[in-house]
Design a protein around this motif. Sequence first.
Motif, short mmCIF file in Angstrom:
data_model
loop_
_atom_site.label_atom_id
_atom_site.label_comp_id
_atom_site.label_asym_id
_atom_site.label_seq_id
_atom_site.Cartn_x
_atom_site.Cartn_y
_atom_site.Cartn_z
N VAL A 247 0.84 -1.20 0.00
CA VAL A 247 0.00 0.00 0.00
C VAL A 247 0.87 1.25 0.00
N ASP A 248 0.67 2.06 -1.03
CA ASP A 248 1.33 3.36 -1.15
C ASP A 248 0.24 4.35 -1.51
N GLY A 249 0.01 5.33 -0.67
CA GLY A 249 -1.06 6.28 -0.92
C GLY A 249 -2.37 5.79 -0.33
N PRO A 250 -3.50 6.35 -0.78
CA PRO A 250 -4.77 6.02 -0.16
C PRO A 250 -5.25 4.60 -0.43
N ALA A 251 -5.79 3.99 0.62
CA ALA A 251 -6.54 2.74 0.57
C ALA A 251 -7.83 3.04 1.32
N VAL A 252 -8.85 3.42 0.57
CA VAL A 252 -10.06 3.97 1.16
C VAL A 252 -11.26 3.13 0.76
N GLY A 253 -12.20 2.97 1.68
CA GLY A 253 -13.43 2.26 1.38
C GLY A 253 -13.15 0.84 0.92
N ALA A 254 -13.62 0.50 -0.28
CA ALA A 254 -13.39 -0.83 -0.82
C ALA A 254 -11.90 -1.10 -1.01
N GLY A 255 -11.11 -0.07 -1.22
CA GLY A 255 -9.66 -0.24 -1.32
C GLY A 255 -9.07 -0.68 0.01
N MET A 256 -9.59 -0.14 1.11
CA MET A 256 -9.14 -0.59 2.42
C MET A 256 -9.57 -2.04 2.65
N LEU B 40 -9.84 -4.35 0.37
CA LEU B 40 -8.88 -5.20 -0.35
C LEU B 40 -7.60 -5.37 0.47
N ALA B 41 -7.10 -4.27 1.02
CA ALA B 41 -5.88 -4.36 1.82
C ALA B 41 -6.10 -5.22 3.05
N MET B 42 -7.25 -5.08 3.69
CA MET B 42 -7.53 -5.86 4.90
C MET B 42 -7.72 -7.35 4.60
N ALA B 43 -8.15 -7.68 3.38
CA ALA B 43 -8.35 -9.07 3.00
C ALA B 43 -7.03 -9.79 2.77
N ALA B 44 -5.96 -9.04 2.55
CA ALA B 44 -4.64 -9.65 2.35
C ALA B 44 -4.15 -10.25 3.66
N ASP B 45 -3.24 -11.19 3.54
CA ASP B 45 -2.66 -11.82 4.73
C ASP B 45 -1.69 -10.88 5.45
N LEU B 46 -1.08 -10.00 4.69
CA LEU B 46 -0.09 -9.08 5.24
C LEU B 46 -0.19 -7.76 4.48
N ARG B 47 -0.04 -6.67 5.19
CA ARG B 47 -0.05 -5.35 4.57
C ARG B 47 1.30 -4.70 4.82
#
Length: 151
Positions: A108-117, A119-126
């Motif tokens: 993650v570089d820059g915004p991870a907002v709403g559905a983008g967040m 997606l990031a939260m669904a990953a095993d590691l951020r």
Amino acid sequence: MTGDEILLTDEPRPGIVRLTLNRPERLNALTPVLLDRLAEELDRLEHESSARVVVLTGSGRGFCAGFDLDEMAATWTQGLPDLLASQEGWVAAVERMVGLTMPVIAAVDGPAVGAGMSLAMAADLRVATPRARFGAAFVRVGLSGADLGLS
């Protein structure tokens, strides 16, 4: 853009597959076509690949700004039953990511907002740069679960 252009796939090293959301002019905001393409690619990786790890990232200056509300304007006017049915289809990409037998890293570089967040939260590691910003969007207007099922 076609499905192949909005989601780039490459293998920077053997066993490492990078999936890049490629709508930098819209901070990689999600569309139904992009979500379908992501779900398809995750299915392919699960069944037809020698990948050992998946890295999900965004092109340009953002990871993912959530749903592209301009692209999805027609969906929002369908009425609640159709909207909920549409969201069930969109959540398929997240379900496939969570269910992968290989680890998924959200870079993650820059915004991870709403559905983008989501997606990031669904990953095993951020893994986040100092420019990364996370935020729930729809909860601010009283809607729970509208950010790709995040609650």
